[in-house]
Design an enzyme around this catalytic site. Structure first.
Site, mmCIF file in Angstrom:
data_model
loop_
_atom_site.group_PDB
_atom_site.id
_atom_site.type_symbol
_atom_site.label_atom_id
_atom_site.label_comp_id
_atom_site.label_asym_id
_atom_site.label_seq_id
_atom_site.Cartn_x
_atom_site.Cartn_y
_atom_site.Cartn_z
ATOM 1 N N GLU A 21 13.579 -0.014 -8.198
ATOM 2 C CA GLU A 21 12.543 0.982 -6.496
ATOM 3 C C GLU A 21 13.353 0.874 -5.135
ATOM 4 O O GLU A 21 13.638 1.362 -5.113
ATOM 5 C CB GLU A 21 11.533 0.033 -6.228
ATOM 6 C CG GLU A 21 10.292 0.117 -6.910
ATOM 7 C CD GLU A 21 9.117 -0.584 -6.806
ATOM 8 O OE1 GLU A 21 8.116 -0.470 -6.392
ATOM 9 O OE2 GLU A 21 9.190 -1.900 -6.786
ATOM 10 N N LYS A 98 1.663 4.802 -1.951
ATOM 11 C CA LYS A 98 3.026 4.695 -2.526
ATOM 12 C C LYS A 98 2.746 5.960 -4.220
ATOM 13 O O LYS A 98 2.315 5.347 -4.905
ATOM 14 C CB LYS A 98 3.386 3.769 -2.602
ATOM 15 C CG LYS A 98 4.553 2.776 -3.789
ATOM 16 C CD LYS A 98 5.169 1.462 -3.203
ATOM 17 C CE LYS A 98 6.139 1.036 -4.615
ATOM 18 N NZ LYS A 98 6.132 -0.300 -4.271
#
Length: 119
Positions: A21, A98
């Site tokens: 990420e 997200k």
């Protein structure tokens, strides 16, 4: 309290607890609801008497694209504090989406929603 809403602000950020990420980044989407008394601006037809939502949008995108954090809770808090720096904003609801979170099962979205105020 009146509401000024910005929905679907999109930016690429490098937030998350996993190395992938942080390295690759991903899209985050932010929804805001700003609590503002719009009467002074409306009666004077004067932008300087309300919150300039274009400026707020740019600040939010800069935060999403800026310094990485582990948690979207932290990102939401930073966004809320930034919004409250604008004098007309008395309260703010921030929802951080997200949609590409690293989850191993099918899902539509992950969100964190917080509400903060001057009091």
């Amino acid at each position: 309290m009146d509401r000024v809403a910005l929905r679907g602000l999109k930016a690429c950020g490098h937030h998350g607890v996993f190395p992938k990420e942080r390295e690759e980044g991903q899209t985050f989407i932010v929804d805001l609801v700003l609590g503002v008394d719009t009467r002074p601006a409306a009666s004077a037809d004067d932008l300087s008497k309300t919150v300039h939502y274009g400026v707020v949008a740019e600040e939010v995108v800069a935060l999403v694209e800026g310094e990485p954090v582990n948690l979207i809770e932290t990102l939401a808090e930073r966004i809320a504090l930034s919004c409250l720096k604008h004098a007309p904003v008395q309260e703010v609801e921030v929802c951080v989406h997200k949609p590409d979170a690293p989850i191993t099962v099918p899902f539509d979205d992950v969100t964190v929603t917080i509400t903060r105020s001057r009091v």
